[in-house]
Design a protein around this motif. Structure first.
Motif, PDB file in Angstrom:
ATOM      1  N   THR A   1       0.843  -1.203   0.000  1.00  0.00           N
ATOM      2  CA  THR A   1       0.000   0.000   0.000  1.00  0.00           C
ATOM      3  C   THR A   1       0.875   1.249   0.000  1.00  0.00           C
ATOM      4  O   THR A   1       2.097   1.158   0.037  1.00  0.00           O
TER       5      THR A   1
ATOM      6  N   PRO B   1      -0.709   2.557   6.123  1.00  0.00           N
ATOM      7  CA  PRO B   1      -2.152   2.323   6.008  1.00  0.00           C
ATOM      8  C   PRO B   1      -2.827   2.349   7.380  1.00  0.00           C
ATOM      9  O   PRO B   1      -2.326   1.764   8.338  1.00  0.00           O
TER      10      PRO B   1
ATOM     11  N   VAL C   1      -8.164   1.369   0.685  1.00  0.00           N
ATOM     12  CA  VAL C   1      -7.151   1.498   1.726  1.00  0.00           C
ATOM     13  C   VAL C   1      -6.874   2.979   1.940  1.00  0.00           C
ATOM     14  O   VAL C   1      -6.622   3.719   0.982  1.00  0.00           O
TER      15      VAL C   1
END
Length: 116
Positions: free
Chosen positions: A46, A50, A68
């Motif tokens: 990500t 996150p 996300v």
């Protein structure tokens, strides 16, 4: 943060320090009174740090897709970046979060994400 996808029996957990979302397959418990089994299926990279993960429901346009949310996004860039002039404050105050949408990973995609 945790999110459960009932359609695929998958549990997603943010791993802020790893910049990833962990993916677990949830197996039904073998007997009454025992908890379900969590089997680590992989990880999805990500943006930076996150902080939350959401799963699109079955009636959404992309069922099972993940949203996300990150706390630090992609950082501030280099110090002295002309795009940051006039924003004031410390570098930490200049960091912006991000939102990322990821299609529900099939086994091949999840394997590639995990390798990354």
């Amino acid at each position: 943060a945790l999110a459960f996808d009932a359609q695929s029996s998958r549990l997603y957990a943010t791993l802020s320090g790893r910049n990833a979302v962990a993916v677990f397959d949830v197996k039904a418990s073998p007997g009454a009174g025992t908890p379900p089994q969590l089997v680590h299926a992989g990880m999805i990279p990500t943006g930076w740090w996150p902080t939350d993960v959401l799963v699109a429901g079955p009636t959404d346009p992309s069922p099972g897709a993940l949203t996300v949310i990150t706390g630090k996004g992609h950082g501030t860039g280099p110090i002295g970046d002309p795009l940051l002039v006039g924003q004031g404050g410390e570098i930490g105050e200049k960091m912006k979060g991000s939102i990322q949408q990821i299609d529900a990973p099939d086994p091949a995609a999840l394997s590639g994400y995990t390798d990354a």
